[in-house]
Design a protein around this motif. Structure first.
Motif, PDB file in Angstrom:
ATOM      1  N   VAL A   1     -31.796  -7.616 119.371  1.00 47.95           N
ATOM      2  CA  VAL A   1     -30.576  -6.745 118.813  1.00 47.95           C
ATOM      3  C   VAL A   1     -29.443  -7.805 119.038  1.00 47.95           C
ATOM      4  O   VAL A   1     -29.148  -7.931 120.149  1.00 47.95           O
ATOM      5  CB  VAL A   1     -30.378  -5.786 119.631  1.00 47.95           C
ATOM      6  CG1 VAL A   1     -29.122  -4.835 119.203  1.00 47.95           C
ATOM      7  CG2 VAL A   1     -31.786  -4.582 119.830  1.00 47.95           C
ATOM      8  N   ASN A   2     -28.960  -8.257 117.687  1.00 48.31           N
ATOM      9  CA  ASN A   2     -28.067  -8.921 117.693  1.00 48.31           C
ATOM     10  C   ASN A   2     -26.611  -8.353 117.388  1.00 48.31           C
ATOM     11  O   ASN A   2     -26.239  -7.807 116.235  1.00 48.31           O
ATOM     12  CB  ASN A   2     -28.332 -10.009 116.413  1.00 48.31           C
ATOM     13  CG  ASN A   2     -27.597 -10.985 116.112  1.00 48.31           C
ATOM     14  OD1 ASN A   2     -26.723 -11.310 117.012  1.00 48.31           O
ATOM     15  ND2 ASN A   2     -27.675 -11.914 114.913  1.00 48.31           N
ATOM     16  N   ILE A   3     -25.662  -8.484 118.207  1.00 49.40           N
ATOM     17  CA  ILE A   3     -24.343  -7.820 118.061  1.00 49.40           C
ATOM     18  C   ILE A   3     -23.309  -8.738 117.882  1.00 49.40           C
ATOM     19  O   ILE A   3     -23.070  -9.567 118.518  1.00 49.40           O
ATOM     20  CB  ILE A   3     -24.239  -6.902 119.366  1.00 49.40           C
ATOM     21  CG1 ILE A   3     -25.102  -5.965 119.721  1.00 49.40           C
ATOM     22  CG2 ILE A   3     -22.746  -6.101 119.365  1.00 49.40           C
ATOM     23  CD1 ILE A   3     -25.133  -5.348 121.324  1.00 49.40           C
ATOM     24  N   ILE A   4     -22.827  -8.544 116.792  1.00 47.59           N
ATOM     25  CA  ILE A   4     -21.965  -9.637 116.033  1.00 47.59           C
ATOM     26  C   ILE A   4     -20.420  -9.079 116.372  1.00 47.59           C
ATOM     27  O   ILE A   4     -20.240  -8.077 115.589  1.00 47.59           O
ATOM     28  CB  ILE A   4     -22.231 -10.282 114.814  1.00 47.59           C
ATOM     29  CG1 ILE A   4     -23.511 -10.957 114.726  1.00 47.59           C
ATOM     30  CG2 ILE A   4     -20.969 -11.252 114.227  1.00 47.59           C
ATOM     31  CD1 ILE A   4     -24.155 -11.002 113.468  1.00 47.59           C
ATOM     32  N   SER A   5     -19.683  -9.613 117.233  1.00 43.38           N
ATOM     33  CA  SER A   5     -18.260  -9.265 117.061  1.00 43.38           C
ATOM     34  C   SER A   5     -17.262 -10.221 116.967  1.00 43.38           C
ATOM     35  O   SER A   5     -16.085 -10.108 117.328  1.00 43.38           O
ATOM     36  CB  SER A   5     -18.081  -8.559 118.684  1.00 43.38           C
ATOM     37  OG  SER A   5     -18.922  -7.718 119.069  1.00 43.38           O
ATOM     38  N   GLY A   6     -17.623 -11.483 116.091  1.00 45.37           N
ATOM     39  CA  GLY A   6     -16.674 -12.360 115.669  1.00 45.37           C
ATOM     40  C   GLY A   6     -17.310 -13.544 115.087  1.00 45.37           C
ATOM     41  O   GLY A   6     -18.201 -13.803 115.566  1.00 45.37           O
ATOM     42  N   PRO A   7     -16.532 -14.441 114.897  1.00 47.36           N
ATOM     43  CA  PRO A   7     -17.044 -15.952 114.440  1.00 47.36           C
ATOM     44  C   PRO A   7     -16.858 -16.680 115.543  1.00 47.36           C
ATOM     45  O   PRO A   7     -16.455 -16.197 116.678  1.00 47.36           O
ATOM     46  CB  PRO A   7     -16.132 -16.348 113.387  1.00 47.36           C
ATOM     47  CG  PRO A   7     -14.639 -15.501 113.575  1.00 47.36           C
ATOM     48  CD  PRO A   7     -14.978 -14.282 114.266  1.00 47.36           C
ATOM     49  N   ARG A   8     -17.229 -17.921 115.385  1.00 44.19           N
ATOM     50  CA  ARG A   8     -17.108 -18.808 116.632  1.00 44.19           C
ATOM     51  C   ARG A   8     -15.797 -19.105 116.945  1.00 44.19           C
ATOM     52  O   ARG A   8     -14.840 -19.168 116.087  1.00 44.19           O
ATOM     53  CB  ARG A   8     -17.592 -20.237 115.735  1.00 44.19           C
ATOM     54  CG  ARG A   8     -17.692 -21.319 116.862  1.00 44.19           C
ATOM     55  CD  ARG A   8     -17.673 -22.835 116.222  1.00 44.19           C
ATOM     56  NE  ARG A   8     -18.732 -22.908 115.509  1.00 44.19           N
ATOM     57  CZ  ARG A   8     -19.459 -24.039 114.948  1.00 44.19           C
ATOM     58  NH1 ARG A   8     -19.049 -25.259 115.515  1.00 44.19           N
ATOM     59  NH2 ARG A   8     -20.392 -24.109 114.248  1.00 44.19           N
ATOM     60  N   ARG A   9     -15.531 -19.043 118.197  1.00 42.19           N
ATOM     61  CA  ARG A   9     -14.135 -19.116 118.868  1.00 42.19           C
ATOM     62  C   ARG A   9     -13.913 -20.203 119.597  1.00 42.19           C
ATOM     63  O   ARG A   9     -14.708 -20.552 120.268  1.00 42.19           O
ATOM     64  CB  ARG A   9     -13.859 -17.857 119.611  1.00 42.19           C
ATOM     65  CG  ARG A   9     -13.974 -16.438 118.746  1.00 42.19           C
ATOM     66  CD  ARG A   9     -13.875 -15.209 119.793  1.00 42.19           C
ATOM     67  NE  ARG A   9     -14.043 -13.924 119.053  1.00 42.19           N
ATOM     68  CZ  ARG A   9     -14.515 -12.611 119.845  1.00 42.19           C
ATOM     69  NH1 ARG A   9     -14.840 -12.838 120.951  1.00 42.19           N
ATOM     70  NH2 ARG A   9     -14.664 -11.849 119.137  1.00 42.19           N
ATOM     71  N   GLY A  10     -12.489 -20.550 119.658  1.00 45.36           N
ATOM     72  CA  GLY A  10     -12.047 -21.613 120.459  1.00 45.36           C
ATOM     73  C   GLY A  10     -12.797 -23.105 120.544  1.00 45.36           C
ATOM     74  O   GLY A  10     -13.371 -23.523 119.460  1.00 45.36           O
ATOM     75  N   ASN A  11     -13.405 -23.296 121.776  1.00 43.93           N
ATOM     76  CA  ASN A  11     -14.380 -24.499 121.853  1.00 43.93           C
ATOM     77  C   ASN A  11     -15.694 -24.147 121.653  1.00 43.93           C
ATOM     78  O   ASN A  11     -16.609 -24.937 121.924  1.00 43.93           O
ATOM     79  CB  ASN A  11     -14.150 -25.177 123.388  1.00 43.93           C
ATOM     80  CG  ASN A  11     -12.784 -25.511 123.309  1.00 43.93           C
ATOM     81  OD1 ASN A  11     -11.975 -26.029 122.489  1.00 43.93           O
ATOM     82  ND2 ASN A  11     -12.111 -25.243 124.445  1.00 43.93           N
ATOM     83  N   GLU A  12     -16.166 -22.949 121.223  1.00 45.71           N
ATOM     84  CA  GLU A  12     -17.658 -22.718 121.026  1.00 45.71           C
ATOM     85  C   GLU A  12     -18.430 -23.724 120.030  1.00 45.71           C
ATOM     86  O   GLU A  12     -17.740 -24.009 119.427  1.00 45.71           O
ATOM     87  CB  GLU A  12     -17.743 -21.077 120.542  1.00 45.71           C
ATOM     88  CG  GLU A  12     -17.651 -20.330 121.534  1.00 45.71           C
ATOM     89  CD  GLU A  12     -17.916 -18.820 120.956  1.00 45.71           C
ATOM     90  OE1 GLU A  12     -18.450 -17.964 121.718  1.00 45.71           O
ATOM     91  OE2 GLU A  12     -17.630 -18.490 119.878  1.00 45.71           O
ATOM     92  N   LYS A  13     -19.585 -23.814 120.699  1.00 40.70           N
ATOM     93  CA  LYS A  13     -20.273 -25.030 120.062  1.00 40.70           C
ATOM     94  C   LYS A  13     -21.018 -24.720 118.615  1.00 40.70           C
ATOM     95  O   LYS A  13     -21.549 -25.424 118.033  1.00 40.70           O
ATOM     96  CB  LYS A  13     -21.336 -25.673 120.884  1.00 40.70           C
ATOM     97  CG  LYS A  13     -20.320 -26.344 121.914  1.00 40.70           C
ATOM     98  CD  LYS A  13     -21.119 -27.031 123.180  1.00 40.70           C
ATOM     99  CE  LYS A  13     -20.342 -27.578 124.304  1.00 40.70           C
ATOM    100  NZ  LYS A  13     -20.194 -26.429 125.134  1.00 40.70           N
TER     101      LYS A  13
END
Lengths: 217, 475
Positions: free
Chosen positions: B270-282
């Protein structure tokens, strides 16, 4: 154009006949046993081919070493900045094991390695849900999304003290509905499909094997 | 009856003559029916859960315009781009513009029935963008150049020999095998590289939570995660009816959907997506777009009775249990959604004149209504739409026209009276069990009936007696 569509759609919905807003009838997740939450979780996830190994904080590195040896994994994708990562670095410095590959750069710089060369990946969890046998995984800056998805073996570390009975309980206690991270996951077993004649096969796109290391202390 | 251009009848007759197809469907549908039943051992729990699920969707529908605005606000606050499309053409154009702006030439797709509604792959190919399906079933039918025959298991009309031959022909270096594990491995190898090289990922949406601004995607294979984690851009597409009030409400809906669809407690992911890649996320997409599609849904919404169809969570239980679907398969319906739910949606989206004949693909046995996890009265809605279909011509032909028969009228009157009175019904069926088989097939009506059919055999005991004896409950 988009704005026109937006106002037209909303206007049609607002003009439509109103219906009363029903109350939610009571419901609680279905529990028929008196097992502990962890035992329920273990029963559910092993039924879909997840493996659960009990261990302790002190033995974590040794257990990981054993799992990698049993599965003949030649390397492990890990997060160097997490507690698990530091434990691994320390243990491997004392006694080397299968190559540790740090996920320390953006995917654009690591894509080929992660997609093609990795045997196993290890992540932490936020806990687990008994009802559905699901691990709660919240990817982060240190533990990116793909660690629990692309390697053929996913090793997930679960602290048994962090069990929840149901998803609604986890939402409330973890503050999931406050400001959730960009991606949060429930993971209930290795990847699977029944698209060919309804026959169950494991490891389509995600991991073929899921090993849960349950820390009981 | 209104002019119908779309030829369901011929397609159904052709499908009925295809023994392999019928074997394939019968086997899998029986498996799915049994798996579902095993996961709902307690009828009280099932009914409580259905009531909860239906109420969650009804609450969301009652507040739909406000929830869509709330969802949009929270998605934008989370870093999404939100687009609205009234029609299929508009939806396709919005997505093509996004892709062109990003200079994207290939997209890798998670499963999306709404994209089938938009004939999206075809549209993109015509405009120079390659759209690759990654769900194993969708991948198989894309290789074969076919459409889905089931909304959850799109390639279920094919058996493993057919898939083995298809892979041998279409995948370079792939030897023939009918081993499902080897076939799955072959697809994994090919698709893994396509995921890594695609410019954009694409997905449908199972539920959108207005309170958190999150998209919830269910997947067993992990292709839904691959499509939404690996490429640098993600475009999601959903019908406007998919929004719900609160993130925690997905728990009963997931339970209903997974148990009804495939007899699982939950999907693997169950894949819950609450936004794009943020800050320093890889990793994760740097841009996430959501396209909200109407395509006739607001029209359905405008009718309080038909609005119930918008509760649908696309689990496919109605088609798995449908005696007509099981015999003809999904392709005969010739529209995106087959089975009972398709009989309701397609005529409303395409118009009854064009798609009204699928309304006859039902014996009104009511199994679909009985198994629907969100209590959509499918059989009732089919009858309602059948009435709509004959209304324009309602005054021209009365009482069966030239074939009107007074004997038939008397029999129908008797049938109606008997079925309206429990006492008469018991008395009548008691007599039919005793003497029904002695009736000669030469008597009027029975003669016409038996001219193309065998004479019905009356059982010595009624199905009610047998069911009561076995302790089967009345749901």
């Amino acid at each position: 154009m988009s704005n026109n569509a937006r106002s037209a759609i909303l206007e049609r919905l607002r003009k439509a006949p109103k219906k009363p807003i029903p109350d939610l009838p009571p419901w609680s997740p279905y529990v028929t046993t008196t097992e502990s939450a962890f035992d329920r979780f273990r029963r559910m996830i092993t039924a879909v081919k997840g493996e659960v190994i009990e261990t302790s904080r002190a033995n974590l590195a040794a257990t990981i070493r054993q799992v990698l040896a049993d599965k003949q994994a030649s390397n492990l994708l890990y997060a160097p900045n997490t507690d698990i990562g530091k434990t691994l670095d320390k243990a491997w410095a004392a006694e080397p094991g299968p190559r540790l590959v740090p996920y320390d750069k953006p995917i654009e710089d690591l894509k080929s390695v992660i997609v093609n060369d990795i045997d196993a990946g290890i992540t932490s969890t936020m806990g687990a849900i008994a009802d559905t046998g699901s691990l709660i995984v919240w990817p982060s800056v240190d533990e990116p999304r793909l660690m629990s998805l692309v390697p053929p073996i996913h090793i997930a570390v679960l602290e048994v003290s962090k069990m929840f009975d149901s998803f609604p309980e986890a939402v409330a206690k973890l503050g999931w509905n406050k400001k959730p991270p960009g991606n949060t996951l429930l993971i209930s077993g290795p990847s699977k499909t029944a698209d060919i004649e309804g026959i169950l096969c494991f490891g389509v796109h995600g991991p073929k094997q899921l090993v849960v290391l349950a820390i009981t202390d | 009856m209104a002019q119908i251009s779309h030829d369901f009848e011929h397609a159904a007759i052709k499908a009925l003559g295809n023994k392999q197809l019928r074997t394939n469907f019968r086997r899998v549908m029986t498996g799915l029916i049994n798996k579902r039943a095993a996961l709902f051992p307690d009828p009280d729990e099932l009914q409580a859960l259905r009531a909860r699920g239906a109420a969650i969707k009804d609450r969301a529908l009652a507040k739909l315009p406000d929830l869509l605005v709330q969802l949009e606000q929270n998605l934008i606050a989370n870093g999404f781009h939100v687009h609205w499309a009234e029609s299929v053409d508009e939806g396709n154009k919005i997505i093509l513009d996004i892709l062109r702006k990003a200079n994207a030439r290939t997209i890798i797709k998670g499963k999306s029935m709404v994209s089938e509604e938009m004939h999206f792959n075809h549209f993109l190919e015509e405009n120079g963008v390659q759209a690759l399906e990654s769900d194993l079933g969708e991948y198989i039918i894309q290789l074969a150049g076919e459409g889905p025959s089931h909304i959850v298991m799109p390639a279920i009309h094919k058996n493993k020999d057919e898939i083995g031959r298809l892979f041998q022909e279409k995948i370079a270096g792939q030897p023939y095998t009918e081993d499902p594990d080897e076939l799955t491995d072959a697809a994994r190898r090919v698709l893994r590289q396509l995921f890594a090289n695609a410019d954009c990922g694409f997905s449908g949406v199972n539920f959108a939570a207005a309170d958190t601004g999150s998209l919830v995607l269910m997947s067993n294979e992990g292709n839904g995660r691959m499509s939404t984690h690996l490429p640098s851009m993600h475009i999601a597409l959903m019908g406007v009816e998919k929004v719900i009030e609160r993130l925690e409400d997905v728990a009963p809906l997931i339970s209903l959907a997974c148990r009804s669809a495939t007899g699982q407690a939950i999907t693997t992911y169950v894949n819950i997506i609450s936004g794009p890649r943020r800050g320093n996320e890889k990793d994760g997409p740097k841009e996430v777009h959501l396209v909200l599609l109407d395509n006739g849904r607001t029209k359905i919404y405008n009718d309080p009775e038909l609005r119930q169809g918008l509760r649908c969570i696309r689990c496919a239980a109605c088609m798995n249990h449908c005696p007509v679907y099981t015999r003809i398969g999904g392709h005969a319906y010739q529209y995106t959604y087959p089975g009972p739910i398709g009989e309701i949606l397609n005529p409303q989206m395409q118009g009854i004149e064009k798609a009204g004949d699928v309304l006859h693909a039902s014996s009104l046995c009511g199994r679909c209504s009985e198994v629907c996890p969100v209590k959509i009265p499918l059989a009732e809605l089919i009858v309602r739409l059948r009435r709509e279909a004959i209304r324009p011509a309602g005054t021209a032909v009365k009482g069966g026209g030239s074939r009107n028969s007074s004997v038939e009228n008397v029999v129908w009157f008797g049938w109606k009276t008997m079925y309206a009175s429990p006492l008469l019904y018991r008395w009548g069926t008691w007599w039919l069990r005793k003497i029904g088989n002695l009736l000669p097939s030469g008597i009027p009506l029975l003669k016409q009936w038996t001219s193309v059919r065998s004479k019905p055999q009356f059982a010595s005991r009624s199905i009610y007696d047998l069911a009561r004896e076995r302790g089967i409950r009345d749901e």
